[in-house]
Design a protein around this motif. Structure first.
Motif, PDB file in Angstrom:
ATOM      1  N   PHE A  49       0.838  -1.197   0.000  1.00  0.00           N
ATOM      2  CA  PHE A  49       0.000   0.000   0.000  1.00  0.00           C
ATOM      3  C   PHE A  49       0.871   1.245   0.000  1.00  0.00           C
ATOM      4  CE2 PHE A  49       0.718  -0.784   4.524  1.00  0.00           C
ATOM      5  CZ  PHE A  49       0.988   0.488   5.027  1.00  0.00           C
ATOM      6  N   VAL A  50       0.239   2.398  -0.281  1.00  0.00           N
ATOM      7  CA  VAL A  50       0.965   3.653  -0.345  1.00  0.00           C
ATOM      8  C   VAL A  50      -0.007   4.774   0.008  1.00  0.00           C
ATOM      9  CG1 VAL A  50       0.448   4.091  -2.787  1.00  0.00           C
ATOM     10  CG2 VAL A  50       2.586   4.971  -1.797  1.00  0.00           C
ATOM     11  N   MET A  51       0.511   5.927   0.398  1.00  0.00           N
ATOM     12  CA  MET A  51      -0.327   7.080   0.707  1.00  0.00           C
ATOM     13  C   MET A  51      -0.747   7.792  -0.583  1.00  0.00           C
ATOM     14  SD  MET A  51      -0.396   6.658   3.906  1.00  0.00           S
ATOM     15  CE  MET A  51      -1.359   8.108   4.399  1.00  0.00           C
ATOM     16  N   ARG A  88      -4.387   9.423   2.628  1.00  0.00           N
ATOM     17  CA  ARG A  88      -4.958   8.189   3.145  1.00  0.00           C
ATOM     18  C   ARG A  88      -4.200   7.019   2.532  1.00  0.00           C
ATOM     19  NH1 ARG A  88     -11.227   6.343   2.003  1.00  0.00           N
ATOM     20  NH2 ARG A  88     -11.164   4.371   3.118  1.00  0.00           N
ATOM     21  N   ALA A  89      -4.025   5.947   3.285  1.00  0.00           N
ATOM     22  CA  ALA A  89      -3.340   4.767   2.765  1.00  0.00           C
ATOM     23  C   ALA A  89      -4.273   3.964   1.873  1.00  0.00           C
ATOM     24  CB  ALA A  89      -2.839   3.906   3.921  1.00  0.00           C
ATOM     25  N   TYR A  90      -3.776   3.599   0.701  1.00  0.00           N
ATOM     26  CA  TYR A  90      -4.523   2.777  -0.250  1.00  0.00           C
ATOM     27  C   TYR A  90      -3.661   1.615  -0.720  1.00  0.00           C
ATOM     28  CZ  TYR A  90      -8.559   5.848  -1.057  1.00  0.00           C
ATOM     29  OH  TYR A  90      -9.717   6.571  -0.926  1.00  0.00           O
ATOM     30  N   SER A  91      -4.243   0.425  -0.713  1.00  0.00           N
ATOM     31  CA  SER A  91      -3.566  -0.709  -1.336  1.00  0.00           C
ATOM     32  C   SER A  91      -3.515  -0.495  -2.840  1.00  0.00           C
ATOM     33  CB  SER A  91      -4.315  -2.009  -1.030  1.00  0.00           C
ATOM     34  OG  SER A  91      -4.255  -2.319   0.341  1.00  0.00           O
ATOM     35  N   PRO A 140       6.075   2.870  -0.693  1.00  0.00           N
ATOM     36  CA  PRO A 140       5.088   1.820  -0.456  1.00  0.00           C
ATOM     37  C   PRO A 140       5.607   0.811   0.558  1.00  0.00           C
ATOM     38  CG  PRO A 140       6.227   1.453  -2.525  1.00  0.00           C
ATOM     39  CD  PRO A 140       6.685   2.795  -2.024  1.00  0.00           C
TER      40      PRO A 140
END
Length: 270
Positions: free
Chosen positions: A50-52, A64-67, A108
């Motif tokens: 995941f990454v911001m 927000r963190a998103y895969s 990530p």
């Protein structure tokens, strides 16, 4: 990771972010959308991480963190998100379109990666809601098919329209020439719905405990620590319940530092 609530940070320095362009947006229904953005040439990640991601608010990044839903080899980055009308970020993010700009973190990370698991024969990917995202990255990566003989992706949602990527998965990634040949033989997709009539109904834990899951895939009769490796991504309740079940059956939880039998994304589990 599970994205049912806004987990926001706006303290990241802009030096740790790049500005990327939105290339495409797809609205699956009134609760769910996906989007792709440009990928910086220097951006490297492992499928499943995941990454911001975020927007600017009052000259500060709202993140927000998103895969990442795209595989590590893809030229663009893809994400899957719910829509929260009063959410600080998603209330705005759901209105993006091609040509808009987003912030992207440069680092990530995550544990839903193949390297956090011991070698095994079968890989079970248990996801609920937008917890499907990292698994879309993994099943579109040729490396995962070289590591495991069989990949079983179980996706649990409330309503049929929440089954994002359903057609692609039912066709075993037919439009993906890089992995379709392997996916056609090794990938097994099990969608399940909890609030509408559907050919498979019930939560993932129920399907496992009652043996329904094993009637739907060839060769498996139960979960076996000697053969099976498992990834969990979705609601905290699902992760908690399935983790307890796996531990009681002799599975060991793994991490990047110590690969084992199953992994979850602990960064988002309270």
């Amino acid at each position: 990771m599970y994205q049912s609530a806004e987990i926001i940070t706006n303290y990241a320095p802009t030096s740790s972010l790049s500005v990327e362009e939105v290339r495409a947006v797809r609205h699956w229904n009134d609760r769910l959308f996906s989007f792709t953005i440009t990928r910086p040439p220097s951006f490297r990640f492992r499928s499943g991480e995941f990454v911001m991601v975020g927007l600017s608010e009052e000259d500060r990044p709202l993140l927000r963190a998103y895969s990442i839903a795209s595989p590590a080899w893809a030229e663009e980055l893809e994400f899957l998100s719910i829509k929260i009308d009063d959410g600080p970020l998603t209330s705005r993010l759901q209105n993006i379109g091609p040509g808009d700009s987003l912030y992207l973190g440069r680092k990530p990370t995550g544990t839903l990666v193949a390297d956090a698991l011991r070698p095994g024969k079968r890989l079970f990917l248990f996801g609920s809601g937008t917890g499907l995202a990292p698994f879309m990255s993994l099943v579109r990566d040729p490396d995962i098919y070289d590591r495991f003989e069989q990949i079983v992706l179980v996706h649990c949602v409330r309503n049929i329209s929440d089954l994002a990527y359903r057609a692609d998965l039912e066709n075993r990634l037919l439009d993906d020439p890089l992995v379709h040949g392997q996916a056609n033989v090794q990938l097994h997709y099990v969608p399940t719905v909890t609030r509408e009539a559907f050919h498979t109904m019930g939560r993932i834990g129920t399907l496992v405990e009652k043996g329904v899951l094993f009637d739907l895939i060839p060769g498996a009769r139960s979960l076996d620590p000697a053969l099976d490796r498992i990834m969990l991504c979705g609601s905290m309740a699902m992760i908690r319940d399935l983790s307890q079940m796996l531990l009681s059956q002799g599975f060991e939880e793994g991490s990047n530092a110590r690969p084992a039998d199953f992994v979850i994304e602990r960064a988002f589990v309270g």
